[in-house]
Design a protein around this motif. Structure first.
Motif, short mmCIF file in Angstrom:
data_model
loop_
_atom_site.label_atom_id
_atom_site.label_comp_id
_atom_site.label_asym_id
_atom_site.label_seq_id
_atom_site.Cartn_x
_atom_site.Cartn_y
_atom_site.Cartn_z
N MET A 1 0.64 -1.17 -0.05
CA MET A 1 -0.08 -0.05 -0.10
C MET A 1 1.00 1.24 0.11
SD MET A 1 -3.29 -0.95 2.44
CE MET A 1 -2.67 -2.40 3.38
N PRO A 2 1.19 1.59 -1.09
CA PRO A 2 2.45 2.53 -1.20
C PRO A 2 1.62 4.05 -1.04
CG PRO A 2 1.93 1.93 -3.36
CD PRO A 2 1.05 1.02 -2.47
N ASN A 3 2.52 5.18 -0.42
CA ASN A 3 1.95 6.44 -0.45
C ASN A 3 3.13 7.08 -1.38
OD1 ASN A 3 0.06 6.00 1.55
ND2 ASN A 3 1.70 5.80 3.02
N ILE A 4 2.70 7.92 -2.29
CA ILE A 4 3.44 8.36 -3.35
C ILE A 4 3.33 10.22 -3.39
CG2 ILE A 4 3.98 8.18 -5.73
CD1 ILE A 4 2.53 5.54 -5.74
N VAL A 5 4.50 10.67 -3.61
CA VAL A 5 4.65 12.09 -3.91
C VAL A 5 4.79 12.17 -5.41
CG1 VAL A 5 5.89 14.12 -3.36
CG2 VAL A 5 5.35 12.57 -1.45
N TYR A 6 3.98 13.06 -5.85
CA TYR A 6 4.43 13.49 -7.51
C TYR A 6 4.12 15.16 -7.47
CZ TYR A 6 3.74 13.18 -12.62
OH TYR A 6 3.85 13.21 -13.80
N ILE A 7 5.36 15.57 -7.69
CA ILE A 7 5.40 17.09 -7.45
C ILE A 7 6.33 17.74 -8.01
CG2 ILE A 7 6.80 17.05 -5.49
CD1 ILE A 7 4.81 19.02 -4.04
N ALA A 8 6.25 19.15 -8.43
CA ALA A 8 7.12 19.77 -9.22
C ALA A 8 7.80 20.72 -8.20
CB ALA A 8 6.59 20.45 -10.25
N THR A 9 9.12 21.01 -8.34
CA THR A 9 9.75 22.03 -7.84
C THR A 9 10.63 22.85 -8.58
OG1 THR A 9 11.86 20.94 -7.10
CG2 THR A 9 10.06 20.22 -5.68
N SER A 10 10.92 23.97 -7.77
CA SER A 10 11.92 25.07 -8.67
C SER A 10 13.28 24.09 -8.55
CB SER A 10 11.88 26.27 -8.12
OG SER A 10 12.40 26.29 -6.53
N ILE A 11 14.38 24.59 -9.15
CA ILE A 11 15.44 23.87 -9.11
C ILE A 11 16.17 24.30 -7.74
CG2 ILE A 11 16.13 23.38 -11.29
CD1 ILE A 11 17.88 25.89 -11.58
N GLY A 107 -11.10 1.74 0.83
CA GLY A 107 -10.33 1.07 -0.31
C GLY A 107 -9.48 1.79 -1.11
N ILE A 108 -9.03 3.06 -0.42
CA ILE A 108 -7.76 3.85 -1.00
C ILE A 108 -6.55 3.24 -0.49
CG2 ILE A 108 -7.07 6.16 -1.34
CD1 ILE A 108 -10.00 5.61 -2.42
N ASN A 109 -5.97 2.43 -1.29
CA ASN A 109 -4.52 1.83 -0.79
C ASN A 109 -3.38 2.20 -1.45
OD1 ASN A 109 -5.94 -0.40 0.94
ND2 ASN A 109 -6.76 -1.08 -1.04
N THR A 110 -3.49 2.98 -2.59
CA THR A 110 -2.39 3.48 -3.27
C THR A 110 -2.60 4.94 -3.23
OG1 THR A 110 -1.55 1.63 -4.54
CG2 THR A 110 -0.68 3.54 -5.29
N ILE A 111 -2.03 5.78 -2.54
CA ILE A 111 -2.25 6.93 -2.10
C ILE A 111 -1.26 8.15 -2.76
CG2 ILE A 111 -3.02 8.70 -0.27
CD1 ILE A 111 -3.23 6.26 1.53
N TYR A 112 -1.90 9.25 -3.46
CA TYR A 112 -0.95 10.09 -3.92
C TYR A 112 -1.06 11.26 -2.94
CZ TYR A 112 -0.26 14.52 -7.05
OH TYR A 112 0.07 15.39 -7.57
N VAL A 113 0.05 11.58 -2.14
CA VAL A 113 -0.07 12.40 -0.95
C VAL A 113 0.42 13.83 -1.64
CG1 VAL A 113 1.13 13.10 0.96
CG2 VAL A 113 0.54 10.62 0.48
N ASP A 114 -0.29 14.90 -1.56
CA ASP A 114 -0.09 16.05 -2.36
C ASP A 114 -0.11 17.33 -1.29
OD1 ASP A 114 0.67 17.82 -4.55
OD2 ASP A 114 -1.64 17.76 -5.03
N GLY A 115 0.54 18.21 -1.14
CA GLY A 115 0.82 19.63 -0.61
C GLY A 115 1.93 19.39 0.36
N GLY A 116 2.63 20.72 0.50
CA GLY A 116 3.77 20.68 1.39
C GLY A 116 3.83 19.97 2.49
N LYS A 117 2.75 20.84 3.43
CA LYS A 117 2.80 20.37 4.72
C LYS A 117 2.44 19.00 5.03
CE LYS A 117 1.75 25.01 6.64
NZ LYS A 117 0.58 25.80 7.19
N THR A 118 1.54 18.58 4.06
CA THR A 118 1.11 17.15 4.13
C THR A 118 2.13 16.31 3.87
OG1 THR A 118 -1.20 17.91 3.45
CG2 THR A 118 -0.65 15.44 3.21
N ILE A 119 2.98 16.56 2.62
CA ILE A 119 4.19 15.59 2.38
C ILE A 119 5.17 15.84 3.76
CG2 ILE A 119 6.03 15.63 0.85
CD1 ILE A 119 4.00 16.70 -1.44
N GLN A 120 5.25 16.61 4.10
CA GLN A 120 6.22 16.87 5.41
C GLN A 120 5.68 16.03 6.38
OE1 GLN A 120 6.82 20.90 5.60
NE2 GLN A 120 7.66 21.30 3.51
N THR A 121 4.67 16.13 6.74
CA THR A 121 4.08 15.20 7.72
C THR A 121 4.40 13.89 7.62
OG1 THR A 121 2.52 17.01 8.33
CG2 THR A 121 2.04 14.79 9.10
N PHE A 122 3.92 13.32 6.39
CA PHE A 122 4.08 11.86 6.04
C PHE A 122 5.64 11.62 5.82
CE2 PHE A 122 -0.12 11.74 5.68
CZ PHE A 122 -0.69 10.48 5.10
#
Length: 177
Positions: A1-11, A107-122
């Motif tokens: 059950m993966p939690n995945i970040v998909y995001i763009a950043t500046s360099i 039933g949400i097992n593969t999760i796209y984790v989005d948003g700065g604070k949420t990603i940092q918390t995870f």
């Protein structure tokens, strides 16, 4: 059950300007209308978990981009505002384990984790299994960072890197456990 970040950043590692603005992402030349792999990524996931600040940006979009269930974290909202409120579900913020249990029960097992604070918390709870990060060739100089100095050391394995028109570089990482 993966939690995945998909995001763009500046360099220089920012996901948004200091005011939360992401207008710089819309300035990327895209003559071919490439989705940079987002469509294929969306096929892999069961749902999206995003923070309130991210939803505040999304709710102003002219088009709803998500084909999967969206869950928005907030302890302050009693209901979701905006024209896309019916497209998402409000979830009160709990521990990451409690949030995951709530999503798994739906039933949400593969999760796209989005948003700065949420990603940092995870990341702080070591609950991110994959990261797909696209570097955009711009230096913002200041803004909302993807990574903060208080995060623990976490090791990832580099899986692949792709380059796109306009100098975008997308790298895929798996958590080494």
């Amino acid at each position: 059950m993966p939690n995945i970040v998909y995001i763009a950043t500046s360099i220089d590692g920012y996901i948004a300007k200091p005011d939360g603005g992401i207008d710089w992402l819309n300035e990327i030349p895209n003559p071919d209308g490439n989705d940079y792999g987002f469509g294929e990524f969306m096929k892999r996931i069961d749902g999206i978990l995003m923070g309130r600040s991210t939803y505040e940006i999304v709710m102003d979009f002219e088009q709803w981009f998500y084909s999967k269930p969206v869950f928005v974290l907030s302890n302050t909202w009693k209901e979701l505002p905006g024209k896309w409120a019916s497209k998402a579900e409000l979830i009160k913020r709990h521990t990451t384990d409690e949030l995951l249990e709530t999503l798994y029960a739906k039933g949400i097992n593969t999760i796209y984790v989005d948003g700065g604070k949420t990603i940092q918390t995870f990341l702080a709870a070591d609950k991110i299994d994959e990261m797909i990060i696209t570097r955009v060739p711009i230096v913002l100089g200041a803004g909302i960072p993807l990574f903060t100095p208080d995060l623990p050391e976490l090791r990832f394995e580099h899986i692949a890197t792709e380059t796109y028109h306009g100098g975008l570089v997308k790298s895929h990482y798996l958590r080494k456990r």
